[in-house]
Write a protein that holds these residues in place. Structure first.
Motif, mmCIF file in Angstrom:
data_model
loop_
_atom_site.group_PDB
_atom_site.id
_atom_site.type_symbol
_atom_site.label_atom_id
_atom_site.label_comp_id
_atom_site.label_asym_id
_atom_site.label_seq_id
_atom_site.Cartn_x
_atom_site.Cartn_y
_atom_site.Cartn_z
ATOM 1 N N GLY A 84 -4.905 6.951 -15.008
ATOM 2 C CA GLY A 84 -5.776 6.820 -13.845
ATOM 3 C C GLY A 84 -5.059 6.443 -12.569
ATOM 4 N N HIS A 85 -3.748 6.191 -12.640
ATOM 5 C CA HIS A 85 -2.991 5.791 -11.468
ATOM 6 C C HIS A 85 -2.140 6.956 -10.962
ATOM 7 N N ARG A 86 -2.374 7.352 -9.736
ATOM 8 C CA ARG A 86 -1.706 8.527 -9.152
ATOM 9 C C ARG A 86 -0.191 8.387 -9.141
ATOM 10 N N ASN A 87 0.308 7.169 -8.854
ATOM 11 C CA ASN A 87 1.751 6.988 -8.690
ATOM 12 C C ASN A 87 2.398 6.106 -9.761
ATOM 13 N N GLY A 88 1.663 5.793 -10.818
ATOM 14 C CA GLY A 88 2.205 4.929 -11.853
ATOM 15 C C GLY A 88 3.400 5.524 -12.582
ATOM 16 N N GLU A 89 3.269 6.774 -13.005
ATOM 17 C CA GLU A 89 4.370 7.435 -13.717
ATOM 18 C C GLU A 89 5.552 7.667 -12.781
ATOM 19 N N LEU A 90 5.265 8.032 -11.540
ATOM 20 C CA LEU A 90 6.325 8.235 -10.548
ATOM 21 C C LEU A 90 7.083 6.929 -10.313
ATOM 22 N N ALA A 91 6.357 5.821 -10.191
ATOM 23 C CA ALA A 91 7.008 4.525 -9.976
ATOM 24 C C ALA A 91 7.907 4.164 -11.156
ATOM 25 N N ALA A 92 7.479 4.493 -12.363
ATOM 26 C CA ALA A 92 8.313 4.228 -13.533
ATOM 27 C C ALA A 92 9.601 5.041 -13.461
#
Length: 224
Positions: free
Chosen positions: A108-116
């Protein structure tokens, strides 16, 4: 089958469904999918799923009395709220506890995977811990956005003095995304549903991860 028996079985089925629904939706932090079938109970978490050779260990203790493993999402507000408690604990118990962090970005988080992937790419240049802190310290500036915050993250990388050519290449590399997914897969195998999920000496932490709660458990473990 008698009418009374039919009614009893129907009621039992309804109650089982309610219990299952409550179990899936309970707990603190953001939630995602239900645990995989056959996932181990928190008290029996396999060590190889909690910390792997390439896991990011921010604090290390030689005696092994206390090990904390946090599955986190950099965009999760509850993780952001937990961050200062964990930093205070790390500082106070430096050299006496082991603390490892694992990626668990939520869909549900737009940038969660990118931040990881940003943290992982920074780690390729020995700056994982610095980026880990930056992402949480700036979370209010980029979290909950509907658009990609890649440009913002590139700015963080520049602030840390990273080789930007190498950083961009690592950020886009399939191996980086796979590294994040491996942590996520371990979390799912352990029954992780939301973030933050913290394991204390192999058992899922059921208390709120406040400084006082963490300190009390650590003191008890170190005294044993």
């Amino acid at each position: 089958m008698t009418t009374n028996l039919k009614i009893t079985l129907a009621i039992a089925a309804v109650m089982a469904a309610i219990v299952a629904a409550v179990a899936i939706s309970g707990g603190n932090g953001a939630r995602t999918t239900a645990p995989a079938a056959g996932a181990p109970s928190p008290q029996q978490a396999p060590a190889e799923l909690l910390v792997r050779e390439d896991s990011h260990t921010l604090s290390k203790a030689a005696n092994g009395k206390v090990t904390l493993v946090e599955f986190l999402d950099f965009e999760c507000e509850a993780c952001g709220a937990t961050f200062p408690h964990m930093e205070r604990i790390r500082a106070e118990y430096d050299g006496r506890i082991t603390f490892a962090v694992r990626y668990f970005p939520l869909p549900g988080h737009r940038n969660g995977e990118l931040a990881a992937r940003v943290a992982e790419a920074a780690g390729e240049q020995g700056k994982f811990e610095a980026m880990y802190a930056k992402l949480f310290e700036t979370q209010k500036q980029w979290g909950e956005a509907s658009e990609s915050k890649e440009a913002f993250f590139l700015g963080l990388a520049e602030q840390l003095g990273l080789d930007m050519t190498a950083f961009r290449a690592d950020l886009a590399a399939p191996a980086t995304a796979q590294r994040v997914k491996k942590d996520q897969d371990d979390g799912l195998a352990l029954g992780v549903q939301g973030t933050p999920t913290i394991f204390f000496n192999g058992a899922r932490l059921t208390e709120a991860p406040s400084y006082d709660n963490l300190k009390a458990k650590i003191e008890a473990a170190l005294a044993s």
